[in-house]
Design a protein around this motif. Structure first.
Motif, PDB file in Angstrom:
ATOM      1  N   ALA A  20       0.850  -1.198   0.000  1.00  0.00           N
ATOM      2  CA  ALA A  20       0.000   0.000   0.000  1.00  0.00           C
ATOM      3  C   ALA A  20       0.880   1.241   0.000  1.00  0.00           C
ATOM      4  O   ALA A  20       1.872   1.313   0.735  1.00  0.00           O
ATOM      5  CB  ALA A  20      -0.901   0.010   1.227  1.00  0.00           C
ATOM      6  N   VAL A  21       0.524   2.220  -0.832  1.00  0.00           N
ATOM      7  CA  VAL A  21       1.244   3.487  -0.905  1.00  0.00           C
ATOM      8  C   VAL A  21       0.222   4.613  -1.001  1.00  0.00           C
ATOM      9  O   VAL A  21      -0.935   4.389  -1.350  1.00  0.00           O
ATOM     10  CB  VAL A  21       2.180   3.547  -2.138  1.00  0.00           C
ATOM     11  CG1 VAL A  21       3.236   2.463  -2.073  1.00  0.00           C
ATOM     12  CG2 VAL A  21       1.383   3.444  -3.439  1.00  0.00           C
ATOM     13  N   GLN A  22       0.661   5.828  -0.684  1.00  0.00           N
ATOM     14  CA  GLN A  22      -0.209   6.994  -0.853  1.00  0.00           C
ATOM     15  C   GLN A  22      -0.145   7.443  -2.298  1.00  0.00           C
ATOM     16  O   GLN A  22       0.937   7.584  -2.873  1.00  0.00           O
ATOM     17  CB  GLN A  22       0.211   8.121   0.084  1.00  0.00           C
ATOM     18  CG  GLN A  22      -0.779   9.278   0.118  1.00  0.00           C
ATOM     19  CD  GLN A  22      -0.404  10.309   1.162  1.00  0.00           C
ATOM     20  OE1 GLN A  22       0.580  10.163   1.879  1.00  0.00           O
ATOM     21  NE2 GLN A  22      -1.200  11.368   1.265  1.00  0.00           N
ATOM     22  N   PRO A  74      -2.262   8.262   4.352  1.00  0.00           N
ATOM     23  CA  PRO A  74      -1.510   7.309   5.164  1.00  0.00           C
ATOM     24  C   PRO A  74      -2.431   6.451   6.033  1.00  0.00           C
ATOM     25  O   PRO A  74      -2.175   5.259   6.232  1.00  0.00           O
ATOM     26  CB  PRO A  74      -0.618   8.209   6.019  1.00  0.00           C
ATOM     27  CG  PRO A  74      -0.427   9.433   5.190  1.00  0.00           C
ATOM     28  CD  PRO A  74      -1.741   9.642   4.495  1.00  0.00           C
ATOM     29  N   CYS A  92      -3.685   3.551   4.165  1.00  0.00           N
ATOM     30  CA  CYS A  92      -2.617   2.549   3.971  1.00  0.00           C
ATOM     31  C   CYS A  92      -2.479   1.663   5.203  1.00  0.00           C
ATOM     32  O   CYS A  92      -2.385   0.432   5.101  1.00  0.00           O
ATOM     33  CB  CYS A  92      -1.291   3.232   3.668  1.00  0.00           C
ATOM     34  SG  CYS A  92      -1.232   4.112   2.084  1.00  0.00           S
ATOM     35  N   PHE A  93      -2.480   2.277   6.381  1.00  0.00           N
ATOM     36  CA  PHE A  93      -2.313   1.504   7.616  1.00  0.00           C
ATOM     37  C   PHE A  93      -3.546   0.642   7.910  1.00  0.00           C
ATOM     38  O   PHE A  93      -3.417  -0.475   8.425  1.00  0.00           O
ATOM     39  CB  PHE A  93      -2.009   2.433   8.786  1.00  0.00           C
ATOM     40  CG  PHE A  93      -0.593   2.914   8.804  1.00  0.00           C
ATOM     41  CD1 PHE A  93       0.419   2.106   9.288  1.00  0.00           C
ATOM     42  CD2 PHE A  93      -0.248   4.167   8.314  1.00  0.00           C
ATOM     43  CE1 PHE A  93       1.739   2.529   9.296  1.00  0.00           C
ATOM     44  CE2 PHE A  93       1.062   4.603   8.313  1.00  0.00           C
ATOM     45  CZ  PHE A  93       2.061   3.780   8.807  1.00  0.00           C
ATOM     46  N   GLU A 119      -5.411  -0.728   5.665  1.00  0.00           N
ATOM     47  CA  GLU A 119      -5.311  -1.858   4.737  1.00  0.00           C
ATOM     48  C   GLU A 119      -4.282  -2.882   5.229  1.00  0.00           C
ATOM     49  O   GLU A 119      -4.484  -4.090   5.121  1.00  0.00           O
ATOM     50  CB  GLU A 119      -4.927  -1.346   3.345  1.00  0.00           C
ATOM     51  CG  GLU A 119      -5.023  -2.370   2.228  1.00  0.00           C
ATOM     52  CD  GLU A 119      -6.449  -2.719   1.844  1.00  0.00           C
ATOM     53  OE1 GLU A 119      -6.626  -3.608   1.000  1.00  0.00           O
ATOM     54  OE2 GLU A 119      -7.397  -2.103   2.398  1.00  0.00           O
ATOM     55  N   LEU A 120      -3.187  -2.394   5.801  1.00  0.00           N
ATOM     56  CA  LEU A 120      -2.162  -3.285   6.346  1.00  0.00           C
ATOM     57  C   LEU A 120      -2.715  -4.080   7.526  1.00  0.00           C
ATOM     58  O   LEU A 120      -2.544  -5.305   7.610  1.00  0.00           O
ATOM     59  CB  LEU A 120      -0.943  -2.468   6.785  1.00  0.00           C
ATOM     60  CG  LEU A 120       0.191  -3.250   7.454  1.00  0.00           C
ATOM     61  CD1 LEU A 120       0.837  -4.220   6.466  1.00  0.00           C
ATOM     62  CD2 LEU A 120       1.245  -2.282   8.014  1.00  0.00           C
ATOM     63  N   VAL A 176       3.385  -1.379   3.949  1.00  0.00           N
ATOM     64  CA  VAL A 176       3.137   0.010   3.548  1.00  0.00           C
ATOM     65  C   VAL A 176       4.492   0.641   3.255  1.00  0.00           C
ATOM     66  O   VAL A 176       5.447   0.468   4.019  1.00  0.00           O
ATOM     67  CB  VAL A 176       2.437   0.803   4.665  1.00  0.00           C
ATOM     68  CG1 VAL A 176       2.401   2.300   4.340  1.00  0.00           C
ATOM     69  CG2 VAL A 176       1.024   0.274   4.885  1.00  0.00           C
ATOM     70  N   ASN A 213       6.125   4.427   2.439  1.00  0.00           N
ATOM     71  CA  ASN A 213       5.922   5.874   2.362  1.00  0.00           C
ATOM     72  C   ASN A 213       7.206   6.575   2.789  1.00  0.00           C
ATOM     73  O   ASN A 213       8.154   5.926   3.257  1.00  0.00           O
ATOM     74  CB  ASN A 213       4.766   6.326   3.254  1.00  0.00           C
ATOM     75  CG  ASN A 213       3.468   6.526   2.488  1.00  0.00           C
ATOM     76  OD1 ASN A 213       3.476   7.008   1.356  1.00  0.00           O
ATOM     77  ND2 ASN A 213       2.352   6.159   3.088  1.00  0.00           N
ATOM     78  N   ASN A 252       5.568   7.975   7.652  1.00  0.00           N
ATOM     79  CA  ASN A 252       5.354   6.757   8.437  1.00  0.00           C
ATOM     80  C   ASN A 252       5.548   6.999   9.928  1.00  0.00           C
ATOM     81  O   ASN A 252       4.700   6.651  10.756  1.00  0.00           O
ATOM     82  CB  ASN A 252       6.310   5.660   7.958  1.00  0.00           C
ATOM     83  CG  ASN A 252       5.876   5.041   6.638  1.00  0.00           C
ATOM     84  OD1 ASN A 252       4.704   5.057   6.297  1.00  0.00           O
ATOM     85  ND2 ASN A 252       6.827   4.512   5.901  1.00  0.00           N
TER      86      ASN A 252
END
Length: 263
Positions: free
Chosen positions: A150-152, A175, A178-179, A181-182, A190, A192, A197
């Protein structure tokens, strides 16, 4: 400097702002205030949390850079006066002696070294990996091959991770997305910018995740002074070293990013 940050700078307005500032920042030393105390005039583009920003209702500029330069000024015995200048106008303002120094998450690079002198690095940025706390198979960027990441959206991390062999890259809006989803197991990692981060994990007290030490890219941030201003540069470097030696730097770092893993 992160690409997403400096899209906010508007060149024409910034240059006009730089020219419009009254007063002179000094020749080889900072200027003096009416009380006789020396004043260090600082230029920053205050739109880059957590390094420099201004919350609604707050009169003072906040952030890691702001706390650090105030601590440096105190160590030098100077008052600190911070001016908010559009990023494109910062170096012109320094050259015009409207300010004495620049601190604004500015990457030290060869192009900028042609027009300004930089202090010793005070922060190392770059792309870092966040994984679930119990993850044992991912220890470096090489281990991301074939993984879900996952990325922004629109960031350097989105561009860089797409060249990892076999990786499935999910571009998300924030962000936080992303977190989430992780943690939900939708991705394995993730990626970033390091401060994104670290700051998100620290300020949101995220648990169950960890930042890996491996860094895909590396950028050193420095404090800029006018070309040839060795007297002021030496004072800044000496003060910065003292803050690192006496632990004050680590306190400021921990305030914004959590306990320091390197520097």
């Amino acid at each position: 400097m992160f690409q997403w940050k400096k899209l906010l700078a508007v060149g024409a307005l910034a240059l006009a702002t730089a020219v419009g500032f009254a007063g002179c920042g000094g020749d080889n030393a900072a200027s003096s205030s009416s009380s006789g105390a020396k004043t260090l005039k600082v230029g920053a583009s205050v739109d880059f949390a957590p390094f420099e920003f201004q919350d609604e209702g707050q009169s003072e500029y906040q952030g890691f850079d702001m706390d650090l330069i105030r601590a440096i000024g105190k160590e030098m015995g100077y008052d600190v006066e911070i001016q908010n200048i559009g990023f494109d106008g910062l170096i012109p303002a320094l050259q015009a002696k409207n300010v004495d120094v620049l601190i604004t998450g500015m990457t030290i690079n060869d192009e900028r070294k042609q027009t300004v002198d930089f202090s010793d690095p005070y922060y190392q940025s770059g792309l870092t990996i966040v994984v679930r706390e119990n993850e044992q198979n991912i220890k470096s960027f090489k281990d991301l091959e074939g993984k879900k990441i996952a990325v922004q959206i629109g960031t350097t991390s989105a561009k860089e991770t797409k060249v990892i062999p076999g990786a499935e890259v999910k571009e998300l809006n924030t962000p936080a997305d992303c977190f989430m989803e992780l943690k939900a197991g939708g991705v394995d990692a993730v990626v970033n910018d390091r401060p994104v981060n670290d700051y998100y994990i620290h300020t949101n007290q995220q648990t169950g995740v960890k930042v890996l030490p491996d860094r895909l890219t590396s950028e050193d941030y420095g404090i800029a002074v006018a070309k040839g201003n060795t007297e002021l540069l030496t004072k800044i470097n000496d003060a910065l070293k003292k803050l690192k030696d006496n632990g004050e730097y680590d306190k400021i770092f921990a305030k914004w990013f959590g306990e320091q893993k390197q520097q």
